[in-house]
Design an enzyme around this catalytic site. Structure first.
Site, mmCIF file in Angstrom:
data_model
loop_
_atom_site.group_PDB
_atom_site.id
_atom_site.type_symbol
_atom_site.label_atom_id
_atom_site.label_comp_id
_atom_site.label_asym_id
_atom_site.label_seq_id
_atom_site.Cartn_x
_atom_site.Cartn_y
_atom_site.Cartn_z
ATOM 1 N N TYR A 78 -25.041 -1.880 -32.852
ATOM 2 C CA TYR A 78 -23.745 -1.117 -33.146
ATOM 3 C C TYR A 78 -23.689 0.047 -32.072
ATOM 4 C CZ TYR A 78 -21.243 -2.151 -37.371
ATOM 5 O OH TYR A 78 -20.706 -2.904 -38.360
ATOM 6 N N LYS A 99 -22.903 -12.625 -51.480
ATOM 7 C CA LYS A 99 -23.478 -11.326 -50.878
ATOM 8 C C LYS A 99 -24.743 -10.932 -51.641
ATOM 9 C CE LYS A 99 -20.544 -7.979 -49.865
ATOM 10 N NZ LYS A 99 -20.950 -7.559 -48.544
#
Lengths: 374, 374
Positions: free
Chosen positions: B95, B369
């Protein structure tokens, strides 16, 4: 003839002559309908095309019969009109909206008012006018259009700038104003900086104390191009090869990171513009000279928050915003009169249209913008 | 102990135990500074990483010592927290903003208030709370944060939805609201429609009578995926191969052309979204599952006036707009309680973290998920 206000004795003779010519060339039935007192334009010499295709193949120069000048019409004796790339695209029929054919070419220009209809009050013969917003049919010697389509400009405006002030300089102006808020000291980045729009961006930005970072092609003459752009006010000029470095932003020196970039090339040159942009910056595409698409990484959208937009003057001209275009044009012409807005053009006699067209089509190498002089 | 408001006798015992443990494990010098009456959390079991890298290599589960619960702090016993792709990216360090290490993983979740500091008035032990806006360090059994970071949610909310309502559903909601004005009867188009954000877009749009055109991959099970999305409310579902036609818009039937599209794939799937867009439409990129860039033609910007934008929830969370996120979360949770917002999840005991992480990293094929249950 009391209704006719003419710009000169010779023009009056020309008009009378044309009306006489018309009278005797028409059938007796049309003569009964149209009285001698109708205002008529002189016959016009025009570049027309009957079908879409290669402009040098489909255009021809013809004599047009005199046209009626209605009460609110203005007849303009054209002085100059450029051959813009968009004119070529329209003739080719590659624009999304194809003009109906047959059509007279040309979308911008400048002329002198030759005569006005009986209800026209704001114009007089001799006024210098341009079509504003842009309108079709400028490549001819006499144009008749409703008075609302004409915009009076100062008579001390160089005609080549009056003839070309809309398509390129207004594009540059709108792109500088319509996407991000730029203030003094900000920076913009662009590729294709030697294009006329590119040169206008440099000069309009300069007049507002906005810096420009300019990307040009690697080619013979790139040093001369750099010097030319620097004389116009460019802060930095780089060839694409010079930007083949890991961190192009290190080349910005003390300039702030650009919040907006302009792309008229595509491919690598567009990627270079994006690399210069600051977080949240916008790149506006208005041309694709390399014929290559624009490619952007996912992370440039998500993490760098880049926006990619487009600008097309014709769409802008069809929007409500175009109602305000005349003061913008006046400001641009003021810059031109002050020699703060300059770009290279070649004035070509209308009789050399075919040669000018070939030059404008790029068939004779890189050439200045061709401006027909009537 | 008058300052301690505890949720149960057993929790009180746990707290007292932890304080005693702490007392005897600390040096005598620290004992002099901290009096017994300080509020302390129970010791926490946490997923930490000391360096960036492959999450299954750099994460480990450790016991954290009890933490001080200051006057305005709230100690939350975590109930559930998902392993989001963005959590994995943060641990990998890919990131743009790297979290400082060592760090506890996880950015969203849900828990029950275990104890509150002496100045906390709006929360009580037993309240169900989520971090809002998102905050780090959710992958642990007890979290202590300032009261301002917690948002109380209705106790009848299914914990797996309370734990996951922000990262994916709020992304879907913001993308539907922040770029174009959508009204009843409008259409949106998206690729990666089987992703959780994709499923949320379908359902939130459906709840507003907005149509969705959905693009999915060609793969075994695409028929089942189509049926699943249609049950959620999708109007049209196409595989990429089905869209290998000249005019994708002919497939819209009676649906209006989409003014907005969402891209989480890139490459051809992004081009397909753009092809569906109407004149002047916007494509928002929020992911790049194919790892391929986005490519667009010059004419799509100039003539079609397409805008390409990006969305990143973390940036939104850091903006002023995030001040208003709690009512949005409440609305989304209301949809979840009404079963108008559903998506597949797998609740996994915290003790199986390593297996859940491998599943979330895609090492065991396509998986729902993963939501850690503490």
């Amino acid at each position: 003839m009391a209704l006719v206000r003419c710009c000169s004795a010779s023009a009056l003779r020309a008009l009378t002559g044309s009306l006489l010519t018309q009278r005797f060339s028409r059938s007796s039935s049309s003569l009964r309908v149209r009285s001698f007192s109708s205002l008529m334009s002189p016959p016009s010499t025009a570049v027309v095309y009957d079908q879409h295709g290669a402009p040098d193949a489909v255009t021809r120069i013809i004599k047009m019969p005199p046209a009626v000048v209605k009460e609110r019409d203005v007849c303009v004796k054209m002085l100059a009109s450029p051959i813009n790339p968009s004119d070529i695209n329209r003739i080719e029929g590659v624009y999304p909206v194809r003009p109906d054919v047959p059509a007279v070419g040309g979308y911008e220009g400048v002329g002198e008012i030759y005569l006005v209809g009986s209800q026209v009050e704001d114009f007089s013969p001799g006024d210098l006018v341009i079509p504003s917003p842009l309108t079709s049919g400028m490549w001819q010697t006499y144009v008749v259009k409703d008075q609302s389509l004409w915009h009076k400009v100062s008579k001390d405006t160089p005609i080549e700038y009056a003839a070309t002030i809309t398509v390129n300089p207004l594009t540059a102006l709108r792109m500088l104003e319509d996407f991000v808020h730029l203030k003094e000291g900000d920076t913009v980045v662009q590729n294709g900086a030697t294009s006329i729009v590119g040169q206008c961006i440099i000069q309009i930005a300069k007049s507002r104390n906005i810096h420009t970072v300019n990307i040009i092609r690697d080619r013979a003459g790139s040093n001369e191009a750099r010097e030319m752009l620097k004389k116009l006010g460019a802060d930095e000029v780089f060839t694409e090869t010079q930007l083949d470095v890991k961190n192009v932003k290190s080349l910005l020196g003390n300039l702030p990171e650009p919040s907006i970039g302009f792309n008229c090339v595509g491919g690598n040159a567009a990627s270079l513009v994006m690399r210069f942009l600051r977080q949240g910056g916008t790149m506006v595409t208005y041309g694709g000279m390399s014929k290559k698409p624009i490619t952007a990484s996912t992370s440039s959208f998500i993490f760098k928050d880049v926006s990619l937009r487009g600008f097309w003057l014709q769409k802008w001209m069809n929007s409500d915003k175009a109602n305000d275009c005349r003061p913008m044009i006046d400001n641009l012409l003021e810059l031109a009169r002050e020699e703060k807005l300059r770009y290279e053009m070649e004035l070509v006699p209308f009789s050399d249209f075919k040669l000018a067209l070939e030059k404008a089509m790029g068939k004779l190498g890189s050439q200045p913008k061709q401006v027909l002089q009537f």
